[in-house]
Design an enzyme around this catalytic site. Sequence first.
Site, PDB file in Angstrom:
ATOM      1  N   LYS A 100      -0.316 -35.967  28.306  1.00 47.60           N
ATOM      2  CA  LYS A 100      -0.804 -35.529  26.991  1.00 47.60           C
ATOM      3  C   LYS A 100      -0.646 -33.844  27.092  1.00 47.60           C
ATOM      4  CE  LYS A 100      -3.621 -39.483  26.150  1.00 47.60           C
ATOM      5  NZ  LYS A 100      -4.915 -40.076  25.735  1.00 47.60           N
ATOM      6  N   ASP A 117      -6.269 -39.872  19.145  1.00 49.48           N
ATOM      7  CA  ASP A 117      -7.371 -40.161  20.010  1.00 49.48           C
ATOM      8  C   ASP A 117      -8.853 -39.767  19.249  1.00 49.48           C
ATOM      9  OD1 ASP A 117      -5.840 -41.335  21.947  1.00 49.48           O
ATOM     10  OD2 ASP A 117      -5.953 -39.540  23.105  1.00 49.48           O
ATOM     11  N   ALA A 166      -9.412 -38.169  28.548  1.00 50.06           N
ATOM     12  CA  ALA A 166     -10.048 -39.092  27.566  1.00 50.06           C
ATOM     13  C   ALA A 166     -11.513 -38.157  27.232  1.00 50.06           C
ATOM     14  CB  ALA A 166     -10.130 -40.447  28.034  1.00 50.06           C
ATOM     15  N   ARG A 177     -18.355 -36.477  37.522  1.00 51.21           N
ATOM     16  CA  ARG A 177     -18.655 -36.374  39.031  1.00 51.21           C
ATOM     17  C   ARG A 177     -18.356 -35.081  39.520  1.00 51.21           C
ATOM     18  NH1 ARG A 177     -14.684 -40.458  42.163  1.00 51.21           N
ATOM     19  NH2 ARG A 177     -13.373 -39.111  41.348  1.00 51.21           N
TER      20      ARG A 177
HETATM   21  P1  ATR Z   1      -8.055 -39.967  31.669  1.00 47.50           P
HETATM   22  O1  ATR Z   1      -7.023 -39.129  31.017  1.00 47.50           O
HETATM   23  O2  ATR Z   1      -8.057 -41.314  31.367  1.00 47.50           O
HETATM   24  O3  ATR Z   1      -9.560 -39.364  31.461  1.00 47.50           O
HETATM   25  P2  ATR Z   1      -8.252 -38.418  34.277  1.00 47.50           P
HETATM   26  O4  ATR Z   1      -7.823 -37.123  33.713  1.00 47.50           O
HETATM   27  O5  ATR Z   1      -7.681 -38.776  35.563  1.00 47.50           O
HETATM   28  O6  ATR Z   1      -7.824 -39.771  33.147  1.00 47.50           O
HETATM   29  O7  ATR Z   1      -9.825 -38.518  34.378  1.00 47.50           O
HETATM   30  C1  ATR Z   1     -10.455 -39.659  35.179  1.00 47.50           C
HETATM   31  C2  ATR Z   1     -11.863 -39.422  34.808  1.00 47.50           C
HETATM   32  O8  ATR Z   1     -12.644 -40.404  35.443  1.00 47.50           O
HETATM   33  C3  ATR Z   1     -12.535 -38.194  35.479  1.00 47.50           C
HETATM   34  O9  ATR Z   1     -13.648 -37.648  34.796  1.00 47.50           O
HETATM   35  C4  ATR Z   1     -12.922 -38.558  36.953  1.00 47.50           C
HETATM   36  O10 ATR Z   1     -14.026 -37.984  37.405  1.00 47.50           O
HETATM   37  P3  ATR Z   1     -13.500 -36.432  38.622  1.00 47.50           P
HETATM   38  O11 ATR Z   1     -13.413 -35.405  37.621  1.00 47.50           O
HETATM   39  O12 ATR Z   1     -14.771 -36.322  39.410  1.00 47.50           O
HETATM   40  O13 ATR Z   1     -12.331 -37.151  39.291  1.00 47.50           O
HETATM   41  C5  ATR Z   1     -13.687 -39.916  36.484  1.00 47.50           C
HETATM   42  N1  ATR Z   1     -13.813 -40.919  37.739  1.00 47.50           N
HETATM   43  C6  ATR Z   1     -12.664 -41.613  38.438  1.00 47.50           C
HETATM   44  N2  ATR Z   1     -13.311 -42.465  39.347  1.00 47.50           N
HETATM   45  C7  ATR Z   1     -14.718 -42.121  39.306  1.00 47.50           C
HETATM   46  C8  ATR Z   1     -15.616 -42.684  39.988  1.00 47.50           C
HETATM   47  N3  ATR Z   1     -15.358 -43.591  41.172  1.00 47.50           N
HETATM   48  N4  ATR Z   1     -16.864 -42.234  39.770  1.00 47.50           N
HETATM   49  C9  ATR Z   1     -17.029 -41.308  38.664  1.00 47.50           C
HETATM   50  N5  ATR Z   1     -16.130 -40.831  38.016  1.00 47.50           N
HETATM   51  C10 ATR Z   1     -14.950 -41.131  38.292  1.00 47.50           C
END
Ligand code: ATR
Length: 284
Positions: free
Chosen positions: A71, A107, A135, A155
């Site tokens: 994106k 989105d 997202a 997180r």
């Molecule tokens: P997308 O574009 O679908 O949002 P991304 O940019 O990879 O995908 O983001 C994934 C999100 O899910 C992030 O906010 C990630 O948190 P981190 O920034 O700490 O990595 C969150 N996420 C993924 N697995 C997680 C978990 N087990 N617990 C909490 N947050 C999680």
Amino acid sequence: MKIDAATELLGVVGHPVSHSLSPAFWNEALRQEGRNAVFLAFDVAPDSFQAFTGGMSVAGARGVNVTVPHKKAAFAASTRRSEHAERIGAVNVLVFEPGEIVGHNTDVDGLLNALDDLDVRPSGMRILVVGAGGAGHAAVWALAVAGADVLVANRTRSKAEELAEAAGSTVVDWDGLDDAAREADVLVNTTSVGLDGRGSVLDRPALERAAAGRLRVVFDAVYGASETPLVLAARHAGIQAQDGLGMLVHQAAAAWELFFDAAAPFDVMQAAASRAAGRGARSV
Ligand code: ATR
């Protein structure tokens, strides 16, 4: 459907993209609407993205949906951008016009329209966004622009801080999610937790406490073949809850309007997406 020299090319580009429901439901909707177009999935590695957009443009493709992880690259590849795309810094729809690649972000409309289906009008509401990835960015910006008081928790706190600062929202501690949910009207999960049908950013007792506070609606941007654990736990706690399939369809409907410059057949797309997700046509 007959494919001939006038067939228009549409698609979704991601990496990976094999899990995408879009080709199945788009092609069904195109067929039902009698559109002479096909919608394909393109798995393109990040270092080939620029070559892909150039190739699609030269080949005369009408447009593509863009998903993870492209994106931001799609933003950079756009020669012109919509206001939403410009503000968010990410593009999820590219429309190929003669000599131009136009970047949009549907989105935003996808989320706002999916929330509208739940009678959520964000202006003046306190909305807790969980997650600060791609997202999460779109959600925080969309809700901030719509006039909500946005709280963001992630997180990895530094990502939430960066996003909150840019969008004028407030950071909530990951350990304080439970308390923040009690003080928010709406919770929007944008993390990938629950994608595999397991895990939830808040457990059932926490959702029950939140329901005793202010929380009325939970929206999970994740979707799968069945309802996500967060949606099920929220409903159990008496909170209205919906997963991300509705958002997928709303953003696709907005993309349809950009590709064809015509109203989207929303009901046809919704029914096709439900079937593609392996659900009954009326479960959305
Ligand atoms: P997308 O574009 O679908 O949002 P991304 O940019 O990879 O995908 O983001 C994934 C999100 O899910 C992030 O906010 C990630 O948190 P981190 O920034 O700490 O990595 C969150 N996420 C993924 N697995 C997680 C978990 N087990 N617990 C909490 N947050 C999680």
